[in-house]
Design an enzyme around this catalytic site. Structure first.
Site, PDB file in Angstrom:
ATOM      1  N   ASP A 110       0.819  -1.215   0.000  1.00 19.96           N
ATOM      2  CA  ASP A 110       0.000   0.000   0.000  1.00 19.96           C
ATOM      3  C   ASP A 110       0.849   1.260   0.000  1.00 19.96           C
ATOM      4  O   ASP A 110       0.351   2.340  -0.344  1.00 19.96           O
ATOM      5  CB  ASP A 110      -0.934  -0.014   1.216  1.00 19.96           C
ATOM      6  CG  ASP A 110      -1.982   1.082   1.148  1.00 19.96           C
ATOM      7  OD1 ASP A 110      -2.677   1.163   0.119  1.00 19.96           O
ATOM      8  OD2 ASP A 110      -2.097   1.861   2.113  1.00 19.96           O
ATOM      9  N   MET A 114      -8.178   5.766   2.572  1.00 23.93           N
ATOM     10  CA  MET A 114      -8.254   6.967   1.737  1.00 23.93           C
ATOM     11  C   MET A 114      -6.983   7.237   0.955  1.00 23.93           C
ATOM     12  O   MET A 114      -6.936   8.187   0.175  1.00 23.93           O
ATOM     13  CB  MET A 114      -8.568   8.180   2.628  1.00 23.93           C
ATOM     14  CG  MET A 114      -9.934   8.138   3.278  1.00 23.93           C
ATOM     15  SD  MET A 114     -11.288   8.146   2.072  1.00 23.93           S
ATOM     16  CE  MET A 114     -11.024   9.717   1.266  1.00 23.93           C
ATOM     17  N   ARG A 115      -5.947   6.400   1.161  1.00 27.22           N
ATOM     18  CA  ARG A 115      -4.696   6.674   0.462  1.00 27.22           C
ATOM     19  C   ARG A 115      -4.877   6.596  -1.052  1.00 27.22           C
ATOM     20  O   ARG A 115      -4.254   7.356  -1.808  1.00 27.22           O
ATOM     21  CB  ARG A 115      -3.600   5.711   0.929  1.00 27.22           C
ATOM     22  CG  ARG A 115      -2.249   5.999   0.275  1.00 27.22           C
ATOM     23  CD  ARG A 115      -1.132   5.161   0.846  1.00 27.22           C
ATOM     24  NE  ARG A 115      -0.745   5.637   2.167  1.00 27.22           N
ATOM     25  CZ  ARG A 115      -0.806   4.915   3.271  1.00 27.22           C
ATOM     26  NH1 ARG A 115      -1.243   3.677   3.223  1.00 27.22           N
ATOM     27  NH2 ARG A 115      -0.439   5.417   4.420  1.00 27.22           N
ATOM     28  N   ALA A 116      -5.737   5.694  -1.521  1.00 27.56           N
ATOM     29  CA  ALA A 116      -5.949   5.555  -2.962  1.00 27.56           C
ATOM     30  C   ALA A 116      -6.506   6.842  -3.559  1.00 27.56           C
ATOM     31  O   ALA A 116      -6.093   7.265  -4.653  1.00 27.56           O
ATOM     32  CB  ALA A 116      -6.889   4.386  -3.237  1.00 27.56           C
ATOM     33  N   VAL A 169      -3.629   9.399  -3.714  1.00 22.03           N
ATOM     34  CA  VAL A 169      -2.651   9.060  -4.749  1.00 22.03           C
ATOM     35  C   VAL A 169      -3.232   9.316  -6.138  1.00 22.03           C
ATOM     36  O   VAL A 169      -2.551   9.841  -7.027  1.00 22.03           O
ATOM     37  CB  VAL A 169      -2.203   7.595  -4.605  1.00 22.03           C
ATOM     38  CG1 VAL A 169      -1.369   7.172  -5.803  1.00 22.03           C
ATOM     39  CG2 VAL A 169      -1.401   7.407  -3.317  1.00 22.03           C
TER      40      VAL A 169
END
Length: 671
Positions: A193, A274-276, A279
């Protein structure tokens, strides 16, 4: 230093080149993970990228690459006064898979710290990579303790070195790039991730493109400097384009419409966290800047999704990476705003996101992301067997749903590769004692060191408060942690298993054990037996998904050559001990215990089983027998193996029996 292969001379691999260039434009995208078969220019492209990066300003003489405009106030070489800096090329630092912890984070001089109170620190690779690229080839083979350190540095942007109360901190912000061959095992989800983008690469199947690859490689090998000179103009053009995109990046507008598309896409594909979303937003912005635009379009969001989401939607290591592009297009269309109805008339079709990063036009990209994993060949010749030995060959059946299994553990204390299955003496874990260091001191046992130095203080002329410590006084801490094992599955695929339609449950159980092996960082192997003999369906490997693929296509039927399966497994272990003597094995035999074919099949199977018992190999027999009448043959086999027998139901983690205690108790009774 040898001349690197030019980035612009890489043939095809448009997605790979684009992902790397986007990170060069905006390092906040978060790095790239490159997955693909061997020999597909993964490492070549990554190493070539560093020559395209703009130079960085650093404080002269600072070993930690501090920015002269905003120096790190906690820099070990500081404090630095703001002022003029010196330019140097951006670094690409390679982290070897077998590196030590001290090589990665740096090392303190413990002797000087104890005796003089001086923080004498030798920087590691994280310090060298600050404001540059940290490249890990075969990142999936990186030891867990190094992965933990990478995760900490990536999350905090800093590296901490702690040794018995003495600590050093320095900034460590870097672009993380990793390459891997999925056949050799998968990454831990936490590290997976952390990579902003992922790219699947495969060799082109187009003959003309393969010819061009060979032609350029031979030309480079014959004259690296001359070959690089022929591509100097293209390299300079891409370098200038990166600089221009970096300058344009702050002006790029990410509108509410594009943000809604990003959020809807992440929600539609059910990615965790929420990282997606973040990014994807940064990637879409970098794509617009790379294309020379100040507005993010739907095509940027689409390309960002294809690069940022495939590795984030996997739920287990057996899921194939990738996105359903039809579903992606439907989602983008559903949430498209008015500004997305017409394409940008000023966009450059050759220089935009799909243009492969402005690379030379003659290279027609071949098929990308091709799944080239070889399909297994399972079973024997497939000829029907006589009626006395069970049913003839049947088509493969699908595995039932996997479940969480009990922890199968090898008794005793090992010294194998780091993992999570069995107890072992390791560099990490709880301290259980001390010893004199062999080589470089890595983990100081403070109390033992003080105890060793204390009797000699008067003879050494101690006059002040400091402790006079010599090299001979230092003691290494002995630690107990966990190791990964070789889990060798010996699976009965004969007619006695298939006739009662239990192969689906059996495959589900083995699949569950494979998932457990992945989580515990084991190597796995698969031996199957049916018909006339046994075969190695999968030699020992770290790729559990390869084992799952072989299991899925495993046919059933024929006689039950149990002895042949055990003897084949014994041979696999013998060879593996020569390659990796420190890694201990756990043999998991999945069978109902029946043995047919040949003279005295039951007695022959018993003799084969006693070979494992004589060598002390840990074993578990998963009893697949069912029905109201049980013969107990699997239990007898476990007795010959000096192992433990469990039923399919008892294999589940939520059942009552404590399987680890049973395995260990059996071993103690045998001793």
């Amino acid at each position: 230093m040898s001349t690197p292969f030019p980035f612009t001379a890489v043939v095809g691999q448009d997605d790979l080149r684009l992902a790397l260039l986007l990170n060069a434009v905006s390092p906040r995208v978060g790095g790239v993970l490159v997955r693909g078969e061997k020999g597909t220019a993964k490492s070549t492209a990554v190493r070539a990228l560093s020559a395209l990066l703009p130079e960085v300003d650093v404080v002269p003489g600072c070993r930690f690459s501090c920015d002269p405009g905003a120096p790190d106030p906690a820099c070990p070489d500081g404090p630095h006064e703001p002022g003029a800096g010196a330019e140097r090329p951006a670094r690409m630092v390679e982290l070897p898979v077998g590196a030590s912890e001290d090589r990665l984070v740096g090392a303190l001089d413990i002797e000087r710290a104890l005796s003089e109170g001086v923080k004498a620190f030798e920087p590691g690779l994280l310090a060298d990579a600050h404001r540059g690229i940290l490249y890990v080839d075969e990142v999936n083979l990186l030891h867990d303790h190094l992965v933990d350190l990478l995760l900490d540095a990536a999350a905090m942007g800093a590296s901490y070195v702690e040794r018995e109360g003495v600590s050093v901190r320095h900034a460590a912000r870097f672009l993380l790039v990793g390459t891997m061959n999925p056949e050799e095992g998968e990454l831990r989800p936490q590290l997976l991730d952390r990579f902003g983008l992922t790219v699947e690469v495969a060799a082109s199947r187009e003959p003309d493109q393969r010819v061009e690859v060979v032609r350029r490689r031979l030309a480079y090998d014959d004259d690296p400097d001359g070959f690089a000179a022929r591509w100097a103009e293209e390299e300079a053009a891409v370098r200038q384009r990166i600089v221009a995109a970096r300058e344009l990046l702050p002006q790029v507008r990410l509108g509410d419409g594009a943000l809604r598309q990003i959020a809807a896409t992440c929600s539609a594909f059910e990615v965790d966290g929420m990282r997606a979303d973040i990014v994807m937003a940064r990637t879409a912005t970098a794509l617009a800047a790379w294309a020379g635009r100040t507005d993010v379009l739907a095509e940027d969001v689409r390309q960002a999704a294809l690069l940022a989401l495939p590795h984030r939607r996997r739920r287990n290591p057996f899921d194939a990476p990738g996105l359903d592009e039809d579903k992606l297009d439907e989602t983008l269309q559903e949430f498209a705003g008015p500004e997305d109805d017409d394409p940008d008339p000023d966009s450059d079709p050759d220089g935009g996101p799909g243009g492969g990063g402005g690379q030379p036009a003659p290279d027609d990209g071949g098929p990308q992301g091709d799944d080239t994993a070889a399909q297994p060949e399972a079973g024997d010749s497939g000829e029907p067997q006589p009626s006395g030995g069970g049913a003839g060959e049947q088509s493969p059946v699908r595995a039932s749903e996997p479940f969480r299994t009990k922890v199968l553990s090898v008794p005793g204390l090992g010294e194998g590769a780091a993992g999570r299955r069995s107890r072992a003496r390791t560099e990490h874990g709880r301290t259980i004692g001390s010893r004199r260091p062999r080589g470089v001191l890595t983990k100081l046992h403070l109390a033992a060191t003080v105890q060793a130095a204390a009797p000699h203080q008067r003879a050494r002329g101690r006059s002040g408060p400091g402790l006079v410590v010599r090299r001979d006084d230092l003691r290494q801490a002995t630690r107990e942690g966990r190791e990964g094992n070789l889990v060798l599955f010996v699976v009965d695929a004969s007619g006695s298993m298939a006739a009662r339609q239990r192969m689906s449950a059996v495959k589900g159980a083995v699949l569950s054990l494979l998932l457990d092996a992945y989580q515990r960082r084991d190597k796995v192997g698969l031996v199957t037996f049916r018909g006339k003999d046994a075969q190695i369906a999968l030699p020992p490997t770290s790729s559990v998904d390869a084992a799952a693929a072989r299991l899925e296509s495993l046919p059933t039927g024929g006689r039950t050559p149990l002895a042949a399966g055990l003897l084949k497994a014994h041979e696999v272990l013998r060879i593996e001990r020569l390659r990796d003597p420190a890694r201990r094995a756990l043999v998991v035999v999945v069978t109902d215990g029946r043995a047919t074919g040949g003279p005295e099949p039951v007695a022959l199977a018993a003799r084969a089983a006693r070979l494992f018992a004589a060598e002390g190999t840990a074993s578990v027999v998963v009893d697949c027998e069912s029905g109201p009448v049980r013969l107990g043959l699997a239990g007898q086999l476990a007795g010959e193996l000096d192992g433990t027998a469990v039923t399919l139901d008892e294999l589940r983690a939520d059942s009552i029996a404590g399987l680890v205690r049973e395995v260990q108790g059996t071993t103690r009774r045998a001793a």
